[in-house]
Design a protein around this motif. Structure first.
Motif, PDB file in Angstrom:
ATOM      1  N   PHE A  80       0.851  -1.184   0.000  1.00 17.79           N
ATOM      2  CA  PHE A  80       0.000   0.000   0.000  1.00 17.79           C
ATOM      3  C   PHE A  80       0.888   1.235   0.000  1.00 17.79           C
ATOM      4  N   TYR A  81       0.815   2.032  -1.058  1.00 22.25           N
ATOM      5  CA  TYR A  81       1.662   3.202  -1.228  1.00 22.25           C
ATOM      6  C   TYR A  81       0.838   4.471  -0.997  1.00 22.25           C
ATOM      7  N   CYS A  82       1.346   5.348  -0.160  1.00 24.46           N
ATOM      8  CA  CYS A  82       0.676   6.624   0.093  1.00 24.46           C
ATOM      9  C   CYS A  82       1.695   7.597   0.667  1.00 24.46           C
ATOM     10  N   VAL A  83       1.310   8.840   0.753  1.00 22.70           N
ATOM     11  CA  VAL A  83       2.118   9.841   1.457  1.00 22.70           C
ATOM     12  C   VAL A  83       1.904   9.639   2.953  1.00 22.70           C
ATOM     13  N   GLU A  84       2.975   9.685   3.720  1.00 24.10           N
ATOM     14  CA  GLU A  84       2.838   9.547   5.170  1.00 24.10           C
ATOM     15  C   GLU A  84       2.030  10.722   5.720  1.00 24.10           C
ATOM     16  N   ASN A  85       0.976  10.411   6.466  1.00 20.81           N
ATOM     17  CA  ASN A  85       0.094  11.457   6.972  1.00 20.81           C
ATOM     18  C   ASN A  85      -0.691  10.930   8.163  1.00 20.81           C
ATOM     19  N   LYS A  86      -1.377  11.848   8.848  1.00 21.33           N
ATOM     20  CA  LYS A  86      -2.254  11.482   9.966  1.00 21.33           C
ATOM     21  C   LYS A  86      -3.652  12.060   9.727  1.00 21.33           C
ATOM     22  N   ALA A  87      -4.126  11.973   8.494  1.00 25.00           N
ATOM     23  CA  ALA A  87      -5.429  12.532   8.136  1.00 25.00           C
ATOM     24  C   ALA A  87      -6.533  11.952   9.014  1.00 25.00           C
ATOM     25  N   THR A  88      -7.464  12.805   9.397  1.00 29.95           N
ATOM     26  CA  THR A  88      -8.640  12.395  10.156  1.00 29.95           C
ATOM     27  C   THR A  88      -9.881  12.932   9.455  1.00 29.95           C
ATOM     28  N   LYS A  89     -11.011  12.336   9.779  1.00 24.58           N
ATOM     29  CA  LYS A  89     -12.286  12.818   9.238  1.00 24.58           C
ATOM     30  C   LYS A  89     -13.362  12.644  10.292  1.00 24.58           C
ATOM     31  N   GLU A  90     -14.281  13.599  10.334  1.00 24.24           N
ATOM     32  CA  GLU A  90     -15.423  13.488  11.230  1.00 24.24           C
ATOM     33  C   GLU A  90     -16.417  12.532  10.601  1.00 24.24           C
ATOM     34  N   ASN A 141       9.319  20.272   3.172  1.00 28.51           N
ATOM     35  CA  ASN A 141       8.884  21.554   2.616  1.00 28.51           C
ATOM     36  C   ASN A 141       7.837  22.174   3.536  1.00 28.51           C
ATOM     37  N   GLU A 142       7.979  23.444   3.846  1.00 29.47           N
ATOM     38  CA  GLU A 142       7.099  24.081   4.827  1.00 29.47           C
ATOM     39  C   GLU A 142       5.656  24.135   4.348  1.00 29.47           C
ATOM     40  N   ASP A 143       5.439  24.388   3.063  1.00 25.35           N
ATOM     41  CA  ASP A 143       4.068  24.429   2.549  1.00 25.35           C
ATOM     42  C   ASP A 143       3.422  23.049   2.631  1.00 25.35           C
ATOM     43  N   PHE A 144       4.193  22.009   2.346  1.00 25.25           N
ATOM     44  CA  PHE A 144       3.655  20.654   2.448  1.00 25.25           C
ATOM     45  C   PHE A 144       3.369  20.296   3.906  1.00 25.25           C
ATOM     46  N   LYS A 145       4.262  20.665   4.802  1.00 25.30           N
ATOM     47  CA  LYS A 145       4.053  20.387   6.218  1.00 25.30           C
ATOM     48  C   LYS A 145       2.786  21.071   6.739  1.00 25.30           C
ATOM     49  N   GLU A 146       2.490  22.236   6.194  1.00 26.31           N
ATOM     50  CA  GLU A 146       1.260  22.921   6.579  1.00 26.31           C
ATOM     51  C   GLU A 146       0.034  22.123   6.128  1.00 26.31           C
ATOM     52  N   GLN A 147       0.112  21.516   4.939  1.00 28.04           N
ATOM     53  CA  GLN A 147      -0.996  20.678   4.468  1.00 28.04           C
ATOM     54  C   GLN A 147      -1.164  19.435   5.343  1.00 28.04           C
ATOM     55  N   LEU A 148      -0.058  18.855   5.777  1.00 31.00           N
ATOM     56  CA  LEU A 148      -0.143  17.703   6.677  1.00 31.00           C
ATOM     57  C   LEU A 148      -0.832  18.085   7.992  1.00 31.00           C
ATOM     58  N   LYS A 149      -0.532  19.274   8.460  1.00 34.51           N
ATOM     59  CA  LYS A 149      -1.173  19.755   9.687  1.00 34.51           C
ATOM     60  C   LYS A 149      -2.675  19.919   9.481  1.00 34.51           C
ATOM     61  N   LEU A 150      -3.057  20.450   8.323  1.00 30.81           N
ATOM     62  CA  LEU A 150      -4.480  20.670   8.045  1.00 30.81           C
ATOM     63  C   LEU A 150      -5.244  19.358   7.937  1.00 30.81           C
ATOM     64  N   VAL A 151      -4.652  18.359   7.268  1.00 29.17           N
ATOM     65  CA  VAL A 151      -5.381  17.086   7.124  1.00 29.17           C
ATOM     66  C   VAL A 151      -5.496  16.370   8.464  1.00 29.17           C
ATOM     67  N   LYS A 152      -4.536  16.569   9.329  1.00 30.13           N
ATOM     68  CA  LYS A 152      -4.621  15.994  10.671  1.00 30.13           C
ATOM     69  C   LYS A 152      -5.789  16.599  11.444  1.00 30.13           C
ATOM     70  N   GLU A 153      -6.141  17.845  11.080  1.00 28.55           N
ATOM     71  CA  GLU A 153      -7.276  18.529  11.707  1.00 28.55           C
ATOM     72  C   GLU A 153      -8.589  18.234  10.996  1.00 28.55           C
ATOM     73  N   GLY A 154      -8.542  17.353   9.973  1.00 29.00           N
ATOM     74  CA  GLY A 154      -9.761  16.965   9.280  1.00 29.00           C
ATOM     75  C   GLY A 154     -10.084  17.787   8.049  1.00 29.00           C
ATOM     76  N   LYS A 155      -9.139  18.630   7.601  1.00 32.59           N
ATOM     77  CA  LYS A 155      -9.371  19.454   6.403  1.00 32.59           C
ATOM     78  C   LYS A 155      -9.113  18.637   5.133  1.00 32.59           C
ATOM     79  N   SER A 156      -9.353  19.255   3.977  1.00 32.05           N
ATOM     80  CA  SER A 156      -9.225  18.578   2.687  1.00 32.05           C
ATOM     81  C   SER A 156      -7.824  18.007   2.486  1.00 32.05           C
ATOM     82  N   PRO A 157      -7.736  16.740   2.027  1.00 31.63           N
ATOM     83  CA  PRO A 157      -6.430  16.131   1.777  1.00 31.63           C
ATOM     84  C   PRO A 157      -5.916  16.320   0.345  1.00 31.63           C
ATOM     85  N   ASN A 158      -6.575  17.147  -0.466  1.00 36.47           N
ATOM     86  CA  ASN A 158      -6.178  17.287  -1.874  1.00 36.47           C
ATOM     87  C   ASN A 158      -4.692  17.552  -2.042  1.00 36.47           C
ATOM     88  N   ASN A 159      -4.165  18.439  -1.221  1.00 35.74           N
ATOM     89  CA  ASN A 159      -2.802  18.919  -1.446  1.00 35.74           C
ATOM     90  C   ASN A 159      -1.711  18.083  -0.785  1.00 35.74           C
TER      91      ASN A 159
END
Length: 291
Positions: A80-90, A141-159
């Motif tokens: 299973f290949y993916c970007v390492e992340n901690k995405a959450t969803k309500e 990359n700081e912009d990418f790290k910001e996206q990882l933070k957002l997906v951890k908070e349940g925001k859109s994972p597009n980026n």
């Protein structure tokens, strides 16, 4: 010779690659109700007797993971290949729960720019490379790290979508998931864009994912595949040759060293920019792209 297929699955994405090197890859899934068994049976048949099978998840939006639990049950995912992340969803769906289980398991391999793995892009005496390479993300990359933070908070994972290039012979394909225009503008100078033959337009071809013109000039795609989404939301890339999946249906790319024969699901669909080589391997041949 290899096969790349873009499946028509409604307003979602799903692809598979039958490599010419004992590799088989599925990229994303969106199993429409009523089509699940047909798609699973096709994947089983096409991957039969192939040594290495992998599933690449670009990001955990429902239209890219729908039915993942069913696929894993019927066609067990060992890689299973993916970007390492901690995405959450309500209120997570069963498909998102399955994504998290696979993402956090020992079956996961995390994608980042320049990553290598046997037999994703490393060959040995046992089998050849699949020809897949990752151009993005750069994980610090700081912009990418910001996206990882957002997906951890349940925001859109597009980026958090990776950018993946596939090369077979002289033929090159590029996937960008659902990465959005505004984010691409921020990080484009960190990505090594080279010319490609087939570009799958990010975010299904929506205006929100339009590839900026300066990037398109570097990519110089011979064909852009505009995915399935409401027509009002699409950017049709009018300056480029396009195939629109809303109209074409399934798209099969039969890939040779310097030629791609293209077939579609809709027998009434046609384009005027391909060469007619009279091919009949599959139904509804619309022409060949000669590299």
């Amino acid at each position: 010779m290899s096969i790349v297929k873009s499946l028509s699955v409604g307003e979602g994405d799903m692809f598979y690659i039958k490599h010419n090197s004992d590799n088989f890859t599925v990229i994303d899934c969106c199993l429409e109700e009523g089509k699940e068994d047909d798609i699973i049976n096709e994947i089983k048949a096409e991957s039969k007797n192939i040594g290495i099978c992998r599933f690449i998840s670009t990001h955990p939006d429902e239209d890219h993971i729908q039915g993942l639990e069913y696929i894993n049950k019927e066609w067990p995912i060992l890689n299973f290949y993916c970007v390492e992340n901690k995405a959450t969803k309500e209120g997570p769906s069963n498909s998102f729960k399955e994504y998290c289980n696979l993402r956090d398991s020992d079956k996961a391999f995390y994608l980042f720019k320049g990553c290598s793995r046997k037999w994703m892009n490393k060959s040995d005496e046992e089998r050849g490379s699949s020809g897949l390479n990752v151009l993005w993300p750069i994980t610090d990359n700081e912009d990418f790290k910001e996206q990882l933070k957002l997906v951890k908070e349940g925001k859109s994972p597009n980026n958090i979508s990776p950018i993946i290039r596939y090369k077979a012979g002289d033929c090159k394909f590029l996937w960008m998931g659902d990465i959005e225009t505004t984010f691409l503008e921020k990080v484009k100078d960190n990505i090594d864009f080279e010319e490609v033959d087939i570009l799958f337009a990010p975010h299904h071809g929506r205006e929100s994912g339009k590839v900026p013109n300066d990037i398109l000039e570097k990519l110089n795609p011979k064909i852009i595949i505009v995915g399935e989404a409401p027509s009002k939301d699409l950017n049709y890339y009018s300056k480029y040759n396009t195939i629109t999946q809303n109209s074409a249906g399934d798209i099969i790319f039969d890939v040779y060293e310097k030629r791609i024969d293209i077939y579609v699901g809709n027998s009434n669909y046609s384009v005027d920019f391909l060469e007619d080589k009279g091919k009949t391997k599959f139904d509804s041949y619309i022409g060949s792209l000669v590299i």
